[in-house]
Design an enzyme around this catalytic site. Structure first.
Site, PDB file in Angstrom:
ATOM      1  N   SER A  73      -7.769  52.286  25.116  1.00  0.00           N
ATOM      2  CA  SER A  73      -6.881  53.374  24.742  1.00  0.00           C
ATOM      3  C   SER A  73      -5.824  53.579  25.830  1.00  0.00           C
ATOM      4  CB  SER A  73      -7.706  54.631  24.457  1.00  0.00           C
ATOM      5  OG  SER A  73      -6.989  55.574  23.714  1.00  0.00           O
TER       6      SER A  73
ATOM      7  N   ASP B  19      -9.434  52.232  13.614  1.00  0.00           N
ATOM      8  CA  ASP B  19      -8.401  52.880  14.420  1.00  0.00           C
ATOM      9  C   ASP B  19      -7.318  53.400  13.485  1.00  0.00           C
ATOM     10  OD1 ASP B  19      -8.542  53.081  17.340  1.00  0.00           O
ATOM     11  OD2 ASP B  19      -8.880  50.925  17.334  1.00  0.00           O
TER      12      ASP B  19
ATOM     13  N   HIS C 189     -12.353  53.963  16.926  1.00  0.00           N
ATOM     14  CA  HIS C 189     -11.733  53.973  18.251  1.00  0.00           C
ATOM     15  C   HIS C 189     -12.745  54.136  19.379  1.00  0.00           C
ATOM     16  CE1 HIS C 189      -8.197  54.591  20.826  1.00  0.00           C
ATOM     17  NE2 HIS C 189      -8.869  55.561  21.427  1.00  0.00           N
TER      18      HIS C 189
END
Length: 306
Positions: A163, A248, A280
């Site tokens: 991320s 995601d 995610h």
């Protein structure tokens, strides 16, 4: 494919979103499928904490090692059973939108990687509001230079970020190592569910802590820099994996796909992977498992290159 045209069209598309839609697109916990958002975030923290405690209890380690002068500039190193300076080093940068997360709950991958002879480094950096994006990028650069100087006989340094951490790792493709007095032996990048163009973030609630201006976002967007880069700062043989989870958000998918396309067009040794049936958060917490597809991708990348 007309990558430049596709980039222009998608850039227009996010700019055409309502504020609410853009906020949802950049809130990964809104897209989880097996748990609610709050439970997912709790589970992520719990698995990270447990994995880190287990790693510290079962592996040889050096903890809270300073790589710079600021209080937040610390890293942890976990070693295989047979310690050596001639090891591959896997360096991990945690996520959390540059404003949460900690190295102290991010040692997900230590057990399966050290079991295969890989040293693992988990890096802390000063998250917002204490740290700015420019400072975080500089700290990550310092941490890699530190590992290279301390272990000059390493068999390769492999950077991985999740991320926001994937963004910081990607910025290392543009790093000026001269001022750090060392050129790290970078052999691979694994960029997991990252953001590579920060301009959309300026227009979301995530920017309340970051306080990024448009200029800040553009200066710290590897997507934008690499689109106009005339040279390759990193060895062209260095393998870059751009990875995204099936669940995601669509904007995370777009950003990952376009970053891969930019790398590929620029002649980098890049590949794009979408991992099936993970969101995610699962995409990283599953790294505690030795047979997990991403764990195997990491090991394949390291031992094909070293």
């Amino acid at each position: 494919m007309d990558v430049a045209g596709a980039s222009r069209r998608s850039e227009a598309s996010w700019k055409e979103m309502s504020k609410e839609e853009l906020e949802t697109q950049y809130t990964p916990s809104s897209w989880v499928i097996r748990r609610g958002a709050e439970e997912t975030l709790r589970t992520y923290s719990q698995i990270g904490n447990e994995a880190t405690k287990r790693a510290q209890a079962t592996r040889g380690s050096l903890l809270h090692i300073p790589y710079g002068h600021r209080e937040g500039e610390r890293l942890d190193i976990y070693f295989p059973e047979e310690e050596s300076e001639a090891l591959p080093f896997f360096v991990f940068f945690h996520g959390g939108y540059w404003q949460s997360g900690s190295k102290d709950s991010s040692a997900f991958m230590v057990s399966p990687l050290t079991a295969k002879g890989v040293a693992v480094v988990v890096v802390a950096y000063d998250i917002a509001p204490k740290g700015t994006l420019d400072q975080m990028v500089d700290q990550v650069t310092q941490s890699i230079a530190f590992v290279q100087k301390r272990y000059p006989c390493n068999e390769g340094i492999y950077l991985c970020g999740h991320s926001a951490g994937a963004h910081l790792a990607a910025m290392m493709l543009l790093a000026n190592w001269t001022k750090h007095g060392v050129t790290p032996n970078l052999k691979g990048f694994l960029l997991v569910s990252g953001i590579y163009d920060l301009e959309p973030i300026v227009h979301t609630s995530q920017n309340a802590a970051l306080l990024m201006s448009l200029e800040d976002a553009q200066r710290n967007s590897p997507q934008r820099h690499l689109e106009v880069a005339l040279t390759q700062p990193v060895d062209p043989a260095c393998h870059i994996l751009v990875i995204v989870g099936q669940h995601d958000t669509p904007e995370y998918h777009r950003q990952s796909r376009e970053f891969y396309q930019t790398l590929h067009r620029g002649g980098w040794k890049a590949s794009f992977e979408e991992l099936d049936d993970v969101d995610h958060f699962e995409i990283i917490w599953n790294l505690t498992q030795k047979d997990y597809v991403l764990t195997q991708m990491i090991l394949k990348t390291i031992f094909q290159e070293s």
